[in-house]
Design an enzyme around this catalytic site. Structure first.
Site, PDB file in Angstrom:
ATOM      1  N   SER A  10       0.880  -1.331   0.021  1.00  7.54           N
ATOM      2  CA  SER A  10       0.031  -0.015  -0.075  1.00  7.54           C
ATOM      3  C   SER A  10       0.800   1.279  -0.157  1.00  7.54           C
ATOM      4  CB  SER A  10      -1.004  -0.186   1.183  1.00  7.54           C
ATOM      5  OG  SER A  10      -0.288  -0.081   2.362  1.00  7.54           O
ATOM      6  N   HIS A  30      -5.579  -3.121  -2.873  1.00 12.68           N
ATOM      7  CA  HIS A  30      -5.039  -2.050  -4.131  1.00 12.68           C
ATOM      8  C   HIS A  30      -4.799  -2.770  -5.382  1.00 12.68           C
ATOM      9  CE1 HIS A  30      -4.313   1.058  -1.063  1.00 12.68           C
ATOM     10  NE2 HIS A  30      -3.733   0.172  -0.397  1.00 12.68           N
ATOM     11  N   LYS A  90     -11.481   0.787  -1.812  1.00 13.68           N
ATOM     12  CA  LYS A  90     -10.677   1.488  -2.826  1.00 13.68           C
ATOM     13  C   LYS A  90     -11.237   1.596  -4.316  1.00 13.68           C
ATOM     14  CE  LYS A  90      -7.834   1.156   0.654  1.00 13.68           C
ATOM     15  NZ  LYS A  90      -6.945   0.427   1.800  1.00 13.68           N
TER      16      LYS A  90
HETATM   17  C1  LIG Z   1      -6.796   0.162   3.116  1.00 14.46           C
HETATM   18  C2  LIG Z   1      -6.280  -1.170   3.260  1.00 14.46           C
HETATM   19  C3  LIG Z   1      -6.919  -2.285   4.278  1.00 14.46           C
HETATM   20  C4  LIG Z   1      -8.051  -1.591   5.302  1.00 14.46           C
HETATM   21  O1  LIG Z   1      -9.246  -1.592   4.317  1.00 14.46           O
HETATM   22  P1  LIG Z   1     -10.290  -0.503   4.875  1.00 14.46           P
HETATM   23  O2  LIG Z   1     -11.447  -1.043   4.015  1.00 14.46           O
HETATM   24  O3  LIG Z   1      -9.844   0.977   4.649  1.00 14.46           O
HETATM   25  O4  LIG Z   1     -10.477  -0.759   6.360  1.00 14.46           O
HETATM   26  C5  LIG Z   1      -6.437  -3.472   4.477  1.00 14.46           C
HETATM   27  N1  LIG Z   1      -5.256  -3.628   3.757  1.00 14.46           N
HETATM   28  C6  LIG Z   1      -4.778  -2.986   2.827  1.00 14.46           C
HETATM   29  C7  LIG Z   1      -3.513  -3.544   2.074  1.00 14.46           C
HETATM   30  C8  LIG Z   1      -4.935  -1.704   2.723  1.00 14.46           C
HETATM   31  O5  LIG Z   1      -4.535  -0.546   1.947  1.00 14.46           O
END
Ligand SMILES: *Cc1c(COP(=O)(O)O)cnc(C)c1O
Length: 390
Positions: A184, A212, A243
């Site tokens: 991330s 991602h 996302k």
């Molecule tokens: C953003 C993210 C999460 C958490 O997801 P949310 O829906 O924001 O709680 C988990 N793992 C990774 C790699 C992330 O980037």
């Protein structure tokens, strides 16, 4: 009484003062618009390169309409956990759509990606078990490992030789390997085929986090399996709806048996109220859009290639294989200062500091969207060339 209170508060104030001194004190900004490529902040418009809304779906009219219809039909809150009265038709429909999208038997919905990771890992592993975790895994994975009580063995970033050496060294009951699919804060891609080979060879559970990569990797945005063109599946293909899908929530795609197990054993699934039906309906619409409009993914991937080319013209060569571009600055204050300069020039970009990244690895984290236009991307590359001294 007052003395006790001030003693309590002084500890908190000390912590805040220390964060401030180390340039690590963080404050929120507040958008007055959807999370799109153009956003309104303090009444002014900015070109945003900081959102995880990779496909520009968060404000998409089809998602808004799907959510609105479900809102009218099912109300706002679900007011029950999934196992009591919180499951409504849109939750079921979304789980089916996610399983179809990823090609698994089943999918289990969670309220956030954080809840998925912090719940799934302790459901599968506990005392006497061993978890192998990449050193750059997301905080929600780290917290899941901590909650589990299992021994967590951290291996060098994306280093499959190191993983295998550690798998040979550390034994226990259940063993599991877990990794981000796209990291991330660094934007690089997990060496998944090698990881799955190791998991198979040594009988480990395998779990990957597609936060991602869903909607970003693979010709049609189906994620890391499509990216590598492999048909082997990890046991747990976890991801977020928050996302590229532009909604909110977490999920894991898996077998029917695993799904039954998780629904019975994940505390974050059992002891939390189900997502609003409207959110589930919006996420399902996002999946339908990805299936029916592959041009969006093409545009995002085209933007990524174009940005790399534009940065290259200025001698800036971030290493990435996704929509995340880390521009490493090092010093926290310097990263924040450059972020401020760019903001002054009309760009909204995140300066990422410890604890999101290691100490002295502060960076600008730039993210691209399918809705950015080429001239906007060129403008950003020019601004970076001017403000980032290499
Ligand atoms: C953003 C993210 C999460 C958490 O997801 P949310 O829906 O924001 O709680 C988990 N793992 C990774 C790699 C992330 O980037």
């Amino acid at each position: 009484m007052t003395d006790l209170k001030s003693a309590k508060e002084s500890r908190i104030c000390d912590t805040l003062a220390r964060l401030k001194q180390e340039h690590l004190l963080r404050q929120e900004i507040c958008l007055e618009s959807p999370a799109d490529s153009h956003v309104i902040l303090e009444g002014k418009e900015y070109l945003q390169f900081a959102s995880n809304n990779y496909l520009g779906l968060a404000g998409n009219p089809r998602l808004v309409e799907a959510a609105g219809k479900a809102l009218a039909r099912y109300g706002v809150g679900s007011c029950g956990s999934r196992l009591t009265t919180g499951t409504q038709t849109p939750h079921r429909e979304l789980e089916r759509a996610l399983a179809n999208f990823k090609g698994t038997e089943a999918a289990v919905l969670f309220n956030t990606g954080y809840a998925a990771n912090s719940g799934i890992i302790p459901a599968l592993c506990g005392k006497g078990d061993v978890i192998f975790s990449d050193e750059l895994n997301h905080a929600s994975i780290i917290d899941g490992c901590r909650l589990s009580g299992a021994i967590t063995v951290v291996y060098r970033h994306n280093d499959m030789k190191d993983l295998e050496a550690k798998v040979r060294e550390f034994h226990g009951g259940n063993r599991m390997v877990v990794s981000d699919a796209v990291f991330s804060m660094d934007g690089d891609v997990l060496r998944l085929p090698e990881m799955l080979d190791i998991a198979e060879k040594y009988g480990l559970f395998s779990m990957i986090d597609e936060a991602h990569s869903t909607g970003v990797l693979g010709k049609t945005g189906h994620g890391i399996l499509e990216h590598f063109g492999i048909s082997k599946f990890p046991d747990l293909l976890m991801g977020t709806l928050s996302k590229a899908l532009g909604a909110e929530g977490g999920y894991v795609c898996c077998s029917n048996i695993m799904s039954d197990f998780l629904r019975n054993k994940c505390r974050s699934y059992i002891f939390s109220t189900a997502l609003p039906a409207a959110t589930a309906a919006a996420a399902r619409e996002a999946l339908a859009i990805i299936e029916s409009e592959p041009k969006r993914i093409e545009k995002l991937q085209d933007n990524i290639a174009f940005f790399l080319q534009e940065l290259g013209r200025h001698g800036i060569r971030p290493s990435t294989a996704s929509a995340i571009f880390p521009i490493i600055i090092g010093d926290s204050q310097k990263a924040v200062d450059i972020g401020k300069k760019l903001k002054h020039e009309g760009f909204l970009i995140s300066a990422i500091r410890h604890p999101s990244v290691p100490q002295n690895a502060a960076r600008l984290r730039i993210t691209l969207m399918a809705t950015h236009a080429r001239p906007e991307i060129s403008q950003l590359a020019n601004a970076l060339a001017k403000n980032v001294r290499k």
